[in-house]
Design a protein around this motif. Structure first.
Motif, PDB file in Angstrom:
ATOM      1  N   VAL A  77     -16.710   2.174   4.050  1.00  0.00           N
ATOM      2  CA  VAL A  77     -16.201   3.287   4.863  1.00  0.00           C
ATOM      3  C   VAL A  77     -15.663   2.749   6.186  1.00  0.00           C
ATOM      4  O   VAL A  77     -16.323   1.949   6.850  1.00  0.00           O
ATOM      5  N   ILE A  78     -14.450   3.176   6.540  1.00  0.00           N
ATOM      6  CA  ILE A  78     -13.893   2.856   7.863  1.00  0.00           C
ATOM      7  C   ILE A  78     -13.717   4.196   8.565  1.00  0.00           C
ATOM      8  O   ILE A  78     -12.972   5.057   8.087  1.00  0.00           O
ATOM      9  N   ASP A  79     -14.413   4.373   9.667  1.00  0.00           N
ATOM     10  CA  ASP A  79     -14.438   5.671  10.320  1.00  0.00           C
ATOM     11  C   ASP A  79     -14.040   5.481  11.771  1.00  0.00           C
ATOM     12  O   ASP A  79     -14.901   5.406  12.648  1.00  0.00           O
ATOM     13  N   LYS A  80     -12.741   5.329  12.039  1.00  0.00           N
ATOM     14  CA  LYS A  80     -12.309   5.129  13.423  1.00  0.00           C
ATOM     15  C   LYS A  80     -10.829   5.411  13.581  1.00  0.00           C
ATOM     16  O   LYS A  80     -10.117   5.634  12.599  1.00  0.00           O
ATOM     17  N   LYS A  81     -10.368   5.364  14.822  1.00  0.00           N
ATOM     18  CA  LYS A  81      -8.946   5.605  15.088  1.00  0.00           C
ATOM     19  C   LYS A  81      -8.145   4.384  14.643  1.00  0.00           C
ATOM     20  O   LYS A  81      -8.514   3.252  14.951  1.00  0.00           O
ATOM     21  N   LEU A  82      -7.037   4.636  13.935  1.00  0.00           N
ATOM     22  CA  LEU A  82      -6.170   3.550  13.467  1.00  0.00           C
ATOM     23  C   LEU A  82      -4.717   3.917  13.789  1.00  0.00           C
ATOM     24  O   LEU A  82      -4.378   5.098  13.927  1.00  0.00           O
TER      25      LEU A  82
ATOM     26  N   LEU B 289      -4.669  -3.002  -9.282  1.00  0.00           N
ATOM     27  CA  LEU B 289      -5.246  -2.811  -7.955  1.00  0.00           C
ATOM     28  C   LEU B 289      -4.200  -2.253  -6.991  1.00  0.00           C
ATOM     29  O   LEU B 289      -3.002  -2.500  -7.151  1.00  0.00           O
ATOM     30  N   ILE B 290      -4.686  -1.530  -5.983  1.00  0.00           N
ATOM     31  CA  ILE B 290      -3.784  -1.036  -4.940  1.00  0.00           C
ATOM     32  C   ILE B 290      -4.056  -1.832  -3.663  1.00  0.00           C
ATOM     33  O   ILE B 290      -5.204  -2.134  -3.350  1.00  0.00           O
ATOM     34  N   ASP B 291      -2.983  -2.222  -2.960  1.00  0.00           N
ATOM     35  CA  ASP B 291      -3.127  -2.942  -1.703  1.00  0.00           C
ATOM     36  C   ASP B 291      -3.188  -1.922  -0.568  1.00  0.00           C
ATOM     37  O   ASP B 291      -2.408  -0.973  -0.552  1.00  0.00           O
ATOM     38  N   ILE B 292      -4.111  -2.133   0.358  1.00  0.00           N
ATOM     39  CA  ILE B 292      -4.291  -1.168   1.455  1.00  0.00           C
ATOM     40  C   ILE B 292      -4.314  -1.904   2.790  1.00  0.00           C
ATOM     41  O   ILE B 292      -5.043  -2.886   2.951  1.00  0.00           O
ATOM     42  N   VAL B 293      -3.507  -1.426   3.737  1.00  0.00           N
ATOM     43  CA  VAL B 293      -3.549  -1.950   5.108  1.00  0.00           C
ATOM     44  C   VAL B 293      -4.104  -0.861   6.019  1.00  0.00           C
ATOM     45  O   VAL B 293      -3.556   0.248   6.068  1.00  0.00           O
ATOM     46  N   ALA B 294      -5.216  -1.175   6.707  1.00  0.00           N
ATOM     47  CA  ALA B 294      -5.750  -0.281   7.745  1.00  0.00           C
ATOM     48  C   ALA B 294      -5.422  -0.964   9.065  1.00  0.00           C
ATOM     49  O   ALA B 294      -6.097  -1.908   9.474  1.00  0.00           O
ATOM     50  N   GLN B 295      -4.347  -0.509   9.689  1.00  0.00           N
ATOM     51  CA  GLN B 295      -3.779  -1.214  10.845  1.00  0.00           C
ATOM     52  C   GLN B 295      -4.353  -0.690  12.166  1.00  0.00           C
ATOM     53  O   GLN B 295      -4.264   0.499  12.457  1.00  0.00           O
ATOM     54  N   GLU B 296      -4.911  -1.609  12.952  1.00  0.00           N
ATOM     55  CA  GLU B 296      -5.419  -1.245  14.284  1.00  0.00           C
ATOM     56  C   GLU B 296      -4.234  -1.074  15.239  1.00  0.00           C
ATOM     57  O   GLU B 296      -3.183  -1.659  15.031  1.00  0.00           O
TER      58      GLU B 296
ATOM     59  N   SER C 218       6.210  -8.119  16.352  1.00  0.00           N
ATOM     60  CA  SER C 218       5.853  -8.109  14.924  1.00  0.00           C
ATOM     61  C   SER C 218       7.065  -7.916  14.020  1.00  0.00           C
ATOM     62  O   SER C 218       7.012  -8.170  12.814  1.00  0.00           O
ATOM     63  N   LEU C 219       8.159  -7.417  14.606  1.00  0.00           N
ATOM     64  CA  LEU C 219       9.377  -7.219  13.809  1.00  0.00           C
ATOM     65  C   LEU C 219       9.887  -8.547  13.253  1.00  0.00           C
ATOM     66  O   LEU C 219      10.468  -8.603  12.169  1.00  0.00           O
ATOM     67  N   ASP C 220       9.642  -9.620  14.032  1.00  0.00           N
ATOM     68  CA  ASP C 220      10.121 -10.942  13.629  1.00  0.00           C
ATOM     69  C   ASP C 220       9.327 -11.438  12.413  1.00  0.00           C
ATOM     70  O   ASP C 220       8.125 -11.638  12.499  1.00  0.00           O
TER      71      ASP C 220
ATOM     72  N   GLU D 101      -1.880 -11.098  10.735  1.00  0.00           N
ATOM     73  CA  GLU D 101      -2.425 -10.637  12.019  1.00  0.00           C
ATOM     74  C   GLU D 101      -3.855 -10.130  11.824  1.00  0.00           C
ATOM     75  O   GLU D 101      -4.127  -9.387  10.876  1.00  0.00           O
ATOM     76  N   PRO D 102      -4.770 -10.478  12.733  1.00  0.00           N
ATOM     77  CA  PRO D 102      -6.151  -9.974  12.601  1.00  0.00           C
ATOM     78  C   PRO D 102      -6.227  -8.445  12.677  1.00  0.00           C
ATOM     79  O   PRO D 102      -7.149  -7.840  12.132  1.00  0.00           O
ATOM     80  N   SER D 103      -5.250  -7.820  13.334  1.00  0.00           N
ATOM     81  CA  SER D 103      -5.275  -6.352  13.457  1.00  0.00           C
ATOM     82  C   SER D 103      -4.900  -5.655  12.145  1.00  0.00           C
ATOM     83  O   SER D 103      -5.034  -4.445  12.025  1.00  0.00           O
TER      84      SER D 103
END
Ligand code: ADP
Ligand code: MG
Length: 361
Positions: free
Chosen positions: A252-257, A284-291, A301-303, A313-315
């Motif tokens: 469970v991830i319960d925070k602002k993203l 499988l489905i790939d999921i990004v939870a971006q901070e 990040s555009l580059d 990126e760690p975020s």
């Protein structure tokens, strides 16, 4: 005789061609007449034609169509592909409908489907995509089943909520720009730099990026993913295998993203490879939870985004999963499925392994 033997060994395909004259810069009809039709003619391919008159027209037509075509050739962006797969789900003979291959001739602003099949270069090339319709081999691909408000929806590409959905849906008025609208949308969203409060539950199978990359490399040769990324170029220590090889474990991830983006295909647009290790048929489905990051970081990040660099990126919390559930806290916001707007309410997604069909190398 030789000619006859050659002709006999290559049966000609009979297509249903569906054209969205409204997609992207609105040139699909003339692209068909000037480029696609002559190539079909030279290859002796035959076709019936549906030019959509409104949103949902394709869905209505395909869900009752006779299953007599070798493939559906869709001149549009990803929105019409979304309608086709949902029409298959609503078809009386749904199982057989899903076995009809679907291909995209890239004429929308988001053409993630053809990029996934043919790579960044050929996937945006009308000629290459047309030849693929004529000659491509049958391939299976995973689809996702989403449940929301008591309804079931098929998603072939992505579900995005938060910043990434804002970029897509708030730039719709700029469709005439083609895929440049996503860059404009990105700059606007980065300037606002808001977060979304949500609860994300994921049935995780892998979360170690090096392990995922290693598995991706092993499996890619067997996958239909034509797209290749250079995410490996600057990496260190690849791990030898995925974290888990089982049914996954709920977290469970319960925070602002800043956003959550989940999907089956590597590129959401020409400029963004969101899922560099996505495989179209790995179950499988790939999921990004971006901070959230700083405005400056969004810009830098555009580059390299077109080659999947943000992956490292760690975020960017990256998961491979069997399923997930998302519950937004707010009552309004943008939620996009395959580039189409859906209600901003709780939903859940699971992977339907190899349900769909397409054509590729
Ligand atoms: P884009 O890549 O520009 O978003 P899409 O192919 O994804 O283009 O289509 C965008 C939307 O247009 C989809 O919601 C689709 O259902 C809708 N649509 C399809 N045909 C028509 C039409 N004739 N007029 C208006 N909208 C249409
Ligand atoms: Mg679209």
């Amino acid at each position: 005789l030789l000619q006859a033997a050659y002709e006999g060994s290559r049966p000609k395909r009979n297509f249903l061609v569906i054209i969205n004259p409204f997609g992207g810069p609105g040139k699909a009809l003339s692209v068909f007449e000037k480029l696609v039709k002559p190539i079909f003619g030279a290859a002796h391919s035959t076709f019936d034609l549906l030019v959509t008159e409104r949103r949902g027209h394709c869905m209505e037509y395909v869900k009752t169509m006779e299953l007599k075509y070798d493939a559906l050739v869709v001149l549009s962006g990803d929105g019409l592909i979304h309608e086709v797969f949902n029409a298959f789900a609503a078809h009386d003979n749904s199982k057989e409908a899903f076995s009809v291959p679907v291909v995209q001739i890239p004429t929308g602003s988001g053409n993630g489907f053809s990029i996934a099949l043919l790579g960044l270069k050929d996937g945006l090339d009308v000629g290459a995509a047309t030849l693929n319709a004529i000659k491509g081999a049958h391939m299976k691909l995973d689809l996702c089943r989403m449940k929301q408000d008591g309804k079931e929806i098929v998603s072939f590409m992505s579900q995005t909520i938060g910043m990434m959905a804002d970029i897509d849906l708030k730039s719709e008025r700029l469709r005439w720009m083609g895929d440049t609208r996503f860059v404009v949308g990105y700059l606007a969203a980065a300037a606002v730099n808001r977060t979304c409060d949500m609860k994300l539950e994921i049935k995780v199978v892998a979360r170690d990026k090096h392990a995922m990359l290693s598995t991706y490399r092993e499996k890619r040769s067997k996958s239909l993913t034509g797209q290749s990324s250079d995410v490996s170029s600057s990496d260190t220590t690849p791990a030898s295998s995925q974290d888990k090889d089982d049914d996954g474990e709920w977290i469970v991830i319960d925070k602002k993203l800043a956003y959550v983006c989940a999907g089956k295909l590597p590129c959401l647009s020409r400029d963004l490879m969101q899922f560099p290790v996505a495989l179209c048929d790995d179950g499988l489905i790939d999921i990004v939870a971006q901070e959230r990051v700083s405005r400056l970081k969004w810009l830098t990040s555009l580059d390299g985004a077109e080659k999947g660099k943000p992956y490292w990126e760690p975020s960017s919390n990256y998961f491979k999963a069997k399923a997930y559930r998302l519950t937004p806290v707010a009552t309004d916001g943008c939620f996009s499925v395959d580039g189409e707007r859906y209600p901003y309410s709780p939903f859940e997604v699971e992977v339907m392994h190899r349900l769909g069909s397409t054509l590729g190398d």
